[in-house]
Design a protein around this motif. Structure first.
Motif, PDB file in Angstrom:
ATOM      1  N   LYS A 168      29.782 -19.635 113.151  1.00 25.03           N
ATOM      2  CA  LYS A 168      30.243 -18.647 112.183  1.00 25.03           C
ATOM      3  C   LYS A 168      31.414 -19.157 111.354  1.00 25.03           C
ATOM      4  O   LYS A 168      31.675 -18.660 110.264  1.00 25.03           O
ATOM      5  N   ASN A 169      32.153 -20.158 111.861  1.00 22.96           N
ATOM      6  CA  ASN A 169      33.309 -20.676 111.143  1.00 22.96           C
ATOM      7  C   ASN A 169      33.592 -22.100 111.600  1.00 22.96           C
ATOM      8  O   ASN A 169      32.915 -22.635 112.493  1.00 22.96           O
ATOM      9  N   PHE A 170      34.582 -22.713 110.982  1.00 22.49           N
ATOM     10  CA  PHE A 170      34.926 -24.102 111.285  1.00 22.49           C
ATOM     11  C   PHE A 170      35.354 -24.260 112.745  1.00 22.49           C
ATOM     12  O   PHE A 170      34.984 -25.227 113.412  1.00 22.49           O
ATOM     13  N   ASP A 171      36.114 -23.321 113.244  1.00 21.41           N
ATOM     14  CA  ASP A 171      36.572 -23.406 114.623  1.00 21.41           C
ATOM     15  C   ASP A 171      35.393 -23.423 115.594  1.00 21.41           C
ATOM     16  O   ASP A 171      35.368 -24.222 116.534  1.00 21.41           O
ATOM     17  N   GLN A 203      35.104 -21.765 106.643  1.00 18.34           N
ATOM     18  CA  GLN A 203      33.678 -21.907 106.877  1.00 18.34           C
ATOM     19  C   GLN A 203      33.360 -23.336 107.306  1.00 18.34           C
ATOM     20  O   GLN A 203      34.241 -24.202 107.322  1.00 18.34           O
ATOM     21  N   CYS A 204      32.105 -23.596 107.620  1.00 23.36           N
ATOM     22  CA  CYS A 204      31.738 -24.960 108.042  1.00 23.36           C
ATOM     23  C   CYS A 204      30.636 -25.567 107.170  1.00 23.36           C
ATOM     24  O   CYS A 204      30.176 -26.676 107.439  1.00 23.36           O
ATOM     25  N   GLU A 205      30.229 -24.866 106.102  1.00 29.31           N
ATOM     26  CA  GLU A 205      29.190 -25.409 105.235  1.00 29.31           C
ATOM     27  C   GLU A 205      29.676 -26.631 104.445  1.00 29.31           C
ATOM     28  O   GLU A 205      28.883 -27.417 103.959  1.00 29.31           O
ATOM     29  N   TRP A 206      30.978 -26.771 104.296  1.00 31.93           N
ATOM     30  CA  TRP A 206      31.547 -27.845 103.478  1.00 31.93           C
ATOM     31  C   TRP A 206      31.574 -29.187 104.179  1.00 31.93           C
ATOM     32  O   TRP A 206      31.816 -30.219 103.545  1.00 31.93           O
ATOM     33  N   LEU A 207      31.310 -29.228 105.477  1.00 30.88           N
ATOM     34  CA  LEU A 207      31.632 -30.413 106.283  1.00 30.88           C
ATOM     35  C   LEU A 207      30.883 -31.666 105.851  1.00 30.88           C
ATOM     36  O   LEU A 207      31.503 -32.667 105.495  1.00 30.88           O
ATOM     37  N   GLY A 208      29.547 -31.634 105.882  1.00 32.62           N
ATOM     38  CA  GLY A 208      28.784 -32.795 105.455  1.00 32.62           C
ATOM     39  C   GLY A 208      29.263 -34.073 106.109  1.00 32.62           C
ATOM     40  O   GLY A 208      29.319 -34.203 107.328  1.00 32.62           O
ATOM     41  N   GLU A 209      29.680 -35.034 105.263  1.00 34.49           N
ATOM     42  CA  GLU A 209      30.153 -36.331 105.747  1.00 34.49           C
ATOM     43  C   GLU A 209      31.656 -36.345 105.987  1.00 34.49           C
ATOM     44  O   GLU A 209      32.238 -37.373 106.291  1.00 34.49           O
ATOM     45  N   ARG A 210      32.311 -35.191 105.839  1.00 36.82           N
ATOM     46  CA  ARG A 210      33.771 -35.148 105.938  1.00 36.82           C
ATOM     47  C   ARG A 210      34.261 -35.290 107.372  1.00 36.82           C
ATOM     48  O   ARG A 210      35.356 -35.796 107.610  1.00 36.82           O
ATOM     49  N   VAL A 211      33.508 -34.767 108.329  1.00 39.78           N
ATOM     50  CA  VAL A 211      33.954 -34.777 109.721  1.00 39.78           C
ATOM     51  C   VAL A 211      32.857 -35.382 110.586  1.00 39.78           C
ATOM     52  O   VAL A 211      31.701 -34.962 110.515  1.00 39.78           O
ATOM     53  N   TYR A 449      45.041 -28.139  97.826  1.00 37.95           N
ATOM     54  CA  TYR A 449      43.704 -28.208  98.417  1.00 37.95           C
ATOM     55  C   TYR A 449      42.972 -26.891  98.153  1.00 37.95           C
ATOM     56  O   TYR A 449      43.502 -25.819  98.455  1.00 37.95           O
ATOM     57  N   PRO A 450      41.749 -26.933  97.608  1.00 37.76           N
ATOM     58  CA  PRO A 450      40.942 -25.714  97.505  1.00 37.76           C
ATOM     59  C   PRO A 450      40.335 -25.399  98.876  1.00 37.76           C
ATOM     60  O   PRO A 450      39.516 -26.148  99.396  1.00 37.76           O
ATOM     61  N   THR A 451      40.726 -24.304  99.466  1.00 35.92           N
ATOM     62  CA  THR A 451      40.343 -23.996 100.840  1.00 35.92           C
ATOM     63  C   THR A 451      38.881 -23.533 100.916  1.00 35.92           C
ATOM     64  O   THR A 451      38.506 -22.586 100.222  1.00 35.92           O
ATOM     65  N   PRO A 452      38.071 -24.183 101.758  1.00 33.78           N
ATOM     66  CA  PRO A 452      36.713 -23.676 101.994  1.00 33.78           C
ATOM     67  C   PRO A 452      36.754 -22.482 102.954  1.00 33.78           C
ATOM     68  O   PRO A 452      36.360 -22.565 104.116  1.00 33.78           O
ATOM     69  N   SER A 453      37.263 -21.383 102.445  1.00 32.04           N
ATOM     70  CA  SER A 453      37.455 -20.182 103.265  1.00 32.04           C
ATOM     71  C   SER A 453      36.120 -19.488 103.514  1.00 32.04           C
ATOM     72  O   SER A 453      35.100 -19.781 102.875  1.00 32.04           O
ATOM     73  N   LEU A 454      36.138 -18.532 104.417  1.00 29.72           N
ATOM     74  CA  LEU A 454      34.929 -17.766 104.720  1.00 29.72           C
ATOM     75  C   LEU A 454      34.427 -17.021 103.491  1.00 29.72           C
ATOM     76  O   LEU A 454      33.221 -16.821 103.323  1.00 29.72           O
ATOM     77  N   GLU A 455      35.354 -16.623 102.612  1.00 26.30           N
ATOM     78  CA  GLU A 455      34.998 -15.825 101.447  1.00 26.30           C
ATOM     79  C   GLU A 455      34.564 -16.666 100.245  1.00 26.30           C
ATOM     80  O   GLU A 455      34.009 -16.133  99.274  1.00 26.30           O
ATOM     81  N   ARG A 456      34.834 -17.960 100.276  1.00 25.41           N
ATOM     82  CA  ARG A 456      34.711 -18.793  99.082  1.00 25.41           C
ATOM     83  C   ARG A 456      33.344 -18.726  98.415  1.00 25.41           C
ATOM     84  O   ARG A 456      33.234 -18.456  97.213  1.00 25.41           O
TER      85      ARG A 456
END
Length: 529
Positions: A168-171, A203-211, A449-456
């Motif tokens: 549901k989120n990055f955590d 959120q965690c949709e942004w992760l891709g190759e970042r992590v 930094y543009p935050t990839p928040s849950l609402e973004r």
């Protein structure tokens, strides 16, 4: 500062008739209005990408306006009075696009224009250096931490085998991918220092190759054999310009564009979307048919005025952190303990910064040459020393980044922030107490930094199309607010693809399909098409 110079009097001119004189005075006082087909706000990577594409497509009716006096935007470089260079944050060049590579090679074509580096990065924890990425190198941790991390990884592996839902989120993504041990030891504290928001609010949709998600078998093997993992990620090898810092790249790119296409010192204060007019702080106006804006989209919606206050309200759902960039110039040779390192990560609370870059390692021209004589400003520990005698080098430098938000305030003025940073550098063995500091630097970037928040994503799905309906393409790191396509290559191509969309309605892959461009090279565009 330039001195006033006296000038000889000009020959007397015949006085104009009163009416003609009044008309001439009125004309001279009136701000100049310029009209173009495509107006570009911002001469950073995105704006320059759009301009290059329009140039290649022989579309002549465009202008680039920028609030600053030169190109670069958030990829610019500052120079201190002593001659130390500092980028606006940690930037290196790596690429997902051939078109981007071609443009940079056109701007800086010689082999000696660049240095190529193998990334050497570490995490500082428990008074030791852990190779990056942390989650693949827990073999370098103390045994008790290895046990905690491995237990968490095994639990995460077993839980993921039966899970039927997405995080549901990055955590939650962190815990499912790496376990509670790595989450508590590194991922939660480090990411809070970077993003200045809790991982539960991202959120965690942004992760891709970042992590990097660790491979349990590989990690276990390295722990048993006492080995560390090799380099990972798209920037394992990177380029850096020999001269001028990262900003030198974008000045060189700007120099390949006709200079009459730029209007600098042009701060936008209002955008009339109905009349298609942009107004500057100094009163100048620009008319357009299509507007490509790279200014932060929250600022853009405010500039649209009361007619579009609904968009300004919508944009309030986007979150960001500010960034303090701190530079420290030191006399002496780079010490062996950090001589091979590029950038370093700091999850612990014994320093305010989340990242430090050994900026002098990127190019020998990022600091003054050894023959330059500078006074010592202070010892690192603040103890008294000779601050009057100018002496030569060699010199080296460190660049630090500190984040700030409502969740994570930063206290004190610039002098206090610099002092806290130097103290943290001593705590983490980057500096020794007796080191001679000859230069300091501080600059705050409100939009960091543009935050990839849950609402973004919900906000962007409404906001960007609404702006498009007004004839406005909002693109770039803060224009489209997608961190996952916010590197220099991404930002440049957001401008390129926006230009194609403006002229031909072509799809914008980088904006709409970040995972596609981040998992394969996009070689479709070349300089000839």
């Amino acid at each position: 500062m330039a001195k006033n110079k006296s000038k000889s009097a000009s020959p007397a001119k015949k006085a104009a008739p009163p009416a003609a004189a009044a008309a001439a005075a009125s004309s001279a006082a009136a701000p100049k209005h310029e009209q173009v087909d495509v107006l570009i706000i911002g001469a950073g990577p995105t704006g320059l990408g759009a301009a290059k594409r329009l140039q290649h497509l022989k579309h002549e009716s465009y202008l680039i306006i920028d609030a600053f006096s030169e190109a670069g935007g958030l990829a610019s470089t500052d120079v201190t009075p002593e001659g130390f260079l500092y980028d606006v944050g940690g930037h290196v060049i790596f690429s997902h696009y051939k078109y981007f590579d071609d443009v940079l090679n056109e701007a800086l074509p010689k082999d000696d224009d660049w240095f190529t580096h193998q990334r050497v990065s570490y995490v500082r924890q428990r008074n030791r250096w852990i190779p990056y990425p942390y989650q693949n190198n827990i073999s370098a941790l103390p045994k008790e931490d290895q046990v905690v991390c491995l237990r968490g990884m095994v639990d995460a592996y077993l839980a993921s085998a039966i899970s039927q839902t997405k995080p549901k989120n990055f955590d939650e993504w962190i815990v499912r991918s790496m376990g509670e041990g790595i989450a508590d030891l590194f991922m939660r504290p480090y990411n809070f220092k970077v993003w200045a928001v809790p991982t539960t609010k991202m959120q965690c949709e942004w992760l891709g190759e970042r992590v990097a998600a660790p491979d349990l078998k590989h990690v276990l093997t390295n722990v048993v054999e006492n080995k560390v993992a090799g380099n990972w990620g798209p920037n394992a090898t990177f380029k850096f310009p020999a001269h001028g810092g990262t900003g030198g790249i974008w000045k060189a790119v700007a120099n390949t564009i006709p200079q009459d296409k730029f209007r600098f010192n042009a701060k936008v204060v209002a955008v009339d979307a109905e009349k298609k007019i942009v107004t500057l702080e100094d009163g100048r106006t620009f008319g357009y048919n299509k507007l490509l804006s790279t200014m932060p989209v929250d600022d853009l919606t405010v500039a649209l005025g009361a007619k579009h206050k609904d968009l300004a309200e919508l944009a309030k759902g986007l979150y960001f952190s500010s960034t303090h960039v701190i530079g420290v110039g030191i006399r002496g040779a780079r010490p062996p303990r950090i001589d091979d390192k590029c950038w370093l990560y700091f999850p612990e609370d014994n320093c305010p910064f989340y990242r430090a870059t050994i900026f002098s390692n990127y190019s020998p021209y990022n600091q003054p040459q050894a023959e330059v004589k500078l006074r010592t400003l202070q010892r690192a520990d603040g103890q008294s020393t000779d601050t009057k005698t100018a002496k030569g080098g060699p010199y080296w430098s460190l660049m630090f980044e500190v984040s700030e938000s409502g969740y994570k305030p930063v206290h004190g003025d610039a002098a206090q922030i610099i002092a806290d940073t130097i103290k943290g550098a001593i705590n983490t063995d980057l500096l020794h107490p007796e080191d001679e500091i000859v230069s300091t630097y501080h600059r705050k970037f409100y939009h960091g930094y543009p935050t990839p928040s849950l609402e973004r994503d919900g906000v962007l799905k409404e906001l960007l199309p609404a702006l498009n309906k007004l004839g406005i393409w909002s693109r770039g790191r803060f224009g489209s607010w997608k961190y996952e396509v916010g590197n220099q290559d991404h930002s440049f191509m957001l401008g390129v693809e926006a230009a194609d969309n403006i002229l031909y309605g072509s799809p914008e892959l980088s904006l709409n399909y970040p995972n596609v461009v981040n998992t394969r090279a996009n070689n479709e565009r070349t300089l000839s098409n």
